[in-house]
Design a protein around this motif. Structure first.
Motif, mmCIF file in Angstrom:
data_model
loop_
_atom_site.group_PDB
_atom_site.id
_atom_site.type_symbol
_atom_site.label_atom_id
_atom_site.label_comp_id
_atom_site.label_asym_id
_atom_site.label_seq_id
_atom_site.Cartn_x
_atom_site.Cartn_y
_atom_site.Cartn_z
ATOM 1 N N ILE A 360 0.832 -1.191 -0.188
ATOM 2 C CA ILE A 360 -0.116 0.071 0.059
ATOM 3 C C ILE A 360 0.932 1.295 0.104
ATOM 4 N N THR A 361 0.558 2.177 -0.739
ATOM 5 C CA THR A 361 1.212 3.426 -0.858
ATOM 6 C C THR A 361 1.231 4.398 0.292
ATOM 7 N N SER A 362 1.976 4.697 0.921
ATOM 8 C CA SER A 362 2.077 5.483 2.347
ATOM 9 C C SER A 362 2.635 6.986 2.340
ATOM 10 N N LEU A 363 1.953 7.807 2.610
ATOM 11 C CA LEU A 363 2.285 9.416 2.325
ATOM 12 C C LEU A 363 2.734 9.827 3.805
ATOM 13 N N VAL A 364 3.383 11.087 3.849
ATOM 14 C CA VAL A 364 3.403 11.709 4.695
ATOM 15 C C VAL A 364 2.177 12.339 5.181
ATOM 16 N N PRO A 365 2.000 12.533 6.790
ATOM 17 C CA PRO A 365 0.790 12.804 7.024
ATOM 18 C C PRO A 365 0.085 13.954 6.379
ATOM 19 N N SER A 366 0.741 15.100 6.239
ATOM 20 C CA SER A 366 0.184 16.397 5.463
ATOM 21 C C SER A 366 -0.396 15.810 4.111
ATOM 22 N N VAL A 367 0.260 15.473 3.397
ATOM 23 C CA VAL A 367 -0.048 14.881 2.170
ATOM 24 C C VAL A 367 -1.330 14.021 2.232
ATOM 25 N N TYR A 368 -1.148 13.009 2.933
ATOM 26 C CA TYR A 368 -2.389 11.877 3.121
ATOM 27 C C TYR A 368 -3.695 12.641 3.640
ATOM 28 N N ASN A 369 -3.415 13.383 4.505
ATOM 29 C CA ASN A 369 -4.636 14.194 5.127
ATOM 30 C C ASN A 369 -5.266 15.051 4.189
ATOM 31 N N ALA A 370 -4.538 15.693 3.215
ATOM 32 C CA ALA A 370 -5.165 16.493 2.040
ATOM 33 C C ALA A 370 -5.602 15.503 1.270
ATOM 34 N N VAL A 371 -5.181 14.464 0.738
ATOM 35 C CA VAL A 371 -5.850 13.558 -0.189
ATOM 36 C C VAL A 371 -7.126 12.910 0.681
ATOM 37 N N LYS A 372 -6.813 12.374 1.664
ATOM 38 C CA LYS A 372 -8.176 12.116 2.241
ATOM 39 C C LYS A 372 -9.305 12.700 2.230
ATOM 40 N N ALA A 373 -9.056 14.338 2.678
ATOM 41 C CA ALA A 373 -10.119 15.156 2.495
ATOM 42 C C ALA A 373 -10.645 15.504 1.330
ATOM 43 N N GLU A 374 -9.733 15.408 0.132
ATOM 44 C CA GLU A 374 -10.489 15.596 -1.017
ATOM 45 C C GLU A 374 -11.156 14.508 -1.490
ATOM 46 N N PHE A 375 -10.903 13.414 -1.342
ATOM 47 C CA PHE A 375 -11.494 12.150 -1.652
ATOM 48 C C PHE A 375 -12.775 12.166 -0.997
ATOM 49 N N LEU A 376 -12.787 12.376 0.386
ATOM 50 C CA LEU A 376 -14.042 12.087 1.260
ATOM 51 C C LEU A 376 -15.083 13.347 0.645
ATOM 52 N N SER A 377 -14.471 14.440 0.312
ATOM 53 C CA SER A 377 -15.574 15.559 -0.469
ATOM 54 C C SER A 377 -16.324 15.071 -1.604
ATOM 55 N N GLN A 378 -15.438 14.364 -2.365
ATOM 56 C CA GLN A 378 -16.007 13.786 -3.698
ATOM 57 C C GLN A 378 -16.647 12.498 -3.571
ATOM 58 N N PHE A 379 -16.447 11.820 -2.624
ATOM 59 C CA PHE A 379 -17.015 10.434 -2.093
ATOM 60 C C PHE A 379 -18.020 10.731 -1.310
ATOM 61 N N ALA A 380 -18.582 11.866 -0.864
ATOM 62 C CA ALA A 380 -19.562 12.222 0.380
ATOM 63 C C ALA A 380 -20.982 11.607 0.358
ATOM 64 N N GLU A 381 -21.197 11.215 -0.900
ATOM 65 C CA GLU A 381 -22.691 10.427 -0.943
ATOM 66 C C GLU A 381 -22.687 8.946 -0.123
ATOM 67 N N TYR A 382 -21.603 8.289 -0.270
ATOM 68 C CA TYR A 382 -21.616 7.199 0.175
ATOM 69 C C TYR A 382 -21.060 6.950 1.634
ATOM 70 N N PRO A 383 -21.853 6.285 2.555
ATOM 71 C CA PRO A 383 -21.623 6.247 3.893
ATOM 72 C C PRO A 383 -20.114 5.729 4.404
ATOM 73 N N GLN A 384 -19.664 6.156 5.392
ATOM 74 C CA GLN A 384 -18.385 5.761 5.783
ATOM 75 C C GLN A 384 -18.548 4.355 6.846
#
Length: 481
Positions: A360-384
């Motif tokens: 699995i690709t592992s990213l430094v926290p600042s990059v990962y958190n930014a990627v996660k936030a953007e993905f969650l924003s675009q994937f918001a219609e699906y329950p976590q």
């Protein structure tokens, strides 16, 4: 790269399935299923295009659990958890070394491999590993080894073995090979081994002409110990005489049922360095997305005519850092999700490792958190859903007939854009699709080094040009059988 048609994406137990097609928008699509038999079949999925996006119908199949293990779903998740824990331990080990902190195939394919210099590379699922494996000839026999770009030395388990992991198939028997010989302590290869592993002491056994011993250890507690030797190595019809490798008689770790590791790293004893005269320090691989009935390829040498890439090769500069182990570094300058650029100060650090042996690709926290936030924003219609092991961004997709998956793209130095195949975006933890996770993980510290793992390298031709100091990428369907 973009994809206008989606094929089956099923990531059950040890493997990921799926592939992409030709032009389209910033969305990938998937189908989820609960049937284990569906893992062995291709499906023609109904899809449509809307506003530049590809939308795929999400069909759920009835029936029982995944059937992956004698104890059912729970044992499957436990096994996955163990494999991901081992992957996390490998990541930690690579950080320490980088100074960053904390089988068989169809006869026609084999013949084609010999003719073109391609070594078939397959999923290690049948050998209980999430890594990719290749079968090579060694001393008249065969060895199936994990393809590992972060290892300095190729090693296999040898008979008689004092303590070995559970290997499928016979151990390499030095007594059966007339071309096998142990290397002495005063050999240049033994000196190179000590430099590569940092084990200047204790590399020699007893006796009048002591043999050169080796010890490779990893942070998760796995290890290989034995003697340094040489023998004939056969790769796609090419014979390499006097190939130096580790003959391991004490080996333990998450190596599945494989014979050992193929060392493709940047060190004097790696396969690439030892074959510099034959192949010019260039190799590439194409990792298949499916568990069975297909193989990708490992190509030694720079003959691009044997590739099957569907897009031009784009190159980014390899970052040289001789004090940081055998790794292949490049500069990661950006990431886009669904065509949207991710903003993060972490991209200023730049340097990442491209590694075939990390999952699995592992990213430094600042990059990962930014990627996660953007993905969650675009994937918001699906329950976590709850996180799983190293994967903390998960979703419950059981109630949906259609799912739109934002595309994931890495941007490397020189504005080199590499889009991740649709099969590398999400990981199916549960076979009923109730726990489907973003297939990325966060490192613990900004001071660590991000790693691009093999899960995100599927269906790409990745070219390592050590003399030209560059790494290339091109889209390629890595499904040769």
């Amino acid at each position: 790269m973009a994809w206008g048609a989606c094929t089956l994406l099923l990531l059950l137990l040890l493997v990921v399935l799926g592939a992409g097609g030709g032009g389209g928008g910033g969305v990938h699509c998937l189908e989820v299923t609960r049937s284990r038999r569906a893992l062995q079949r291709r499906h023609h999925l109904r899809s449509r295009a809307e506003s530049g996006a590809t939308i795929l119908e999400l069909r759920h199949h009835g029936g029982g659990g995944g059937g992956l293990g004698k104890s059912g779903e729970r044992s499957r998740e436990e096994e996955l958890g163990g494999l991901f824990s081992s992957d996390a331990a490998r990541v930690s080990s690579l950080q320490r070394r980088a100074g960053g902190g904390g089988g068989s195939w169809a006869e026609d394919e084999a013949a084609a491999a010999a003719a073109t210099g391609r070594v078939p590379v397959t999923s290690g699922a049948r050998l209980r590993t999430l890594n990719y494996v290749a079968t090579v000839g060694l001393g008249g026999g065969e060895a199936t080894v994990i393809v590992d770009t972060a290892s300095e030395l190729t090693w296999v388990q040898c008979a008689p073995c004092a303590s070995c992991h559970d290997q499928q198939g016979p151990l390499f028997d030095p007594a059966s090979s007339p071309s096998y010989a142990v290397l002495p302590c005063n050999s240049s290869s033994c000196d190179a081994l000590q430099v590569a592993t940092g084990s200047a002491a204790g590399a020699c056994g007893g006796g009048e002409q002591p043999s050169c011993s080796y010890t490779l250890s990893y942070r998760d507690g796995s290890y290989s110990q034995g003697v340094l030797a040489h023998d004939k190595l056969s790769l796609a019809g090419e014979v390499i005489d006097g190939f130096v490798f580790g003959c391991g008689t004490s080996n333990q770790g998450p190596f599945g049922g494989t014979s050992g590791l193929m060392g493709l790293g940047r060190s004097q004893l790696s396969l690439i360095s030892q074959t510099m005269d034959q192949f010019g320090g260039v190799f590439s691989y194409c990792l298949p997305p499916k568990e069975s009935e297909s193989s990708g390829s490992l190509v030694l040498g720079g003959d691009t005519s044997v590739y099957r890439n569907s897009t031009p090769i784009v190159y980014t500069t390899m970052v040289s850092d001789p004090v940081q182990g055998p790794f292949y570094f490049v500069n990661l300058t950006g990431i886009t999700i669904g065509g949207q650029e991710v903003e993060s100060s972490g991209f200023s650090a730049g340097k990442v490792i491209v590694d075939s042996g990390t999952i699995i690709t592992s990213l430094v926290p600042s990059v990962y958190n930014a990627v996660k936030a953007e993905f969650l924003s675009q994937f918001a219609e699906y329950p976590q859903a709850p996180g799983f092991s190293i994967l903390d961004t998960c979703f419950n997709l059981t109630g949906f007939r259609e799912v739109q998956i934002p595309s994931l793209k890495f941007v490397f130095e020189g504005n080199v854009e590499v889009e991740v195949d649709s099969s590398g975006a999400l990981y199916f933890v549960s076979s009923d699709s109730s726990q489907v996770c973003l297939a990325l993980a966060s490192l613990k510290s900004e001071y660590e080094t991000s790693i691009i793992g093999n899960y995100q390298q599927k269906n790409l031709r990745v070219i390592f040009d050590t003399l030209g100091s560059q790494i290339g990428f091109a889209q390629e369907t890595c499904d040769y059988i």
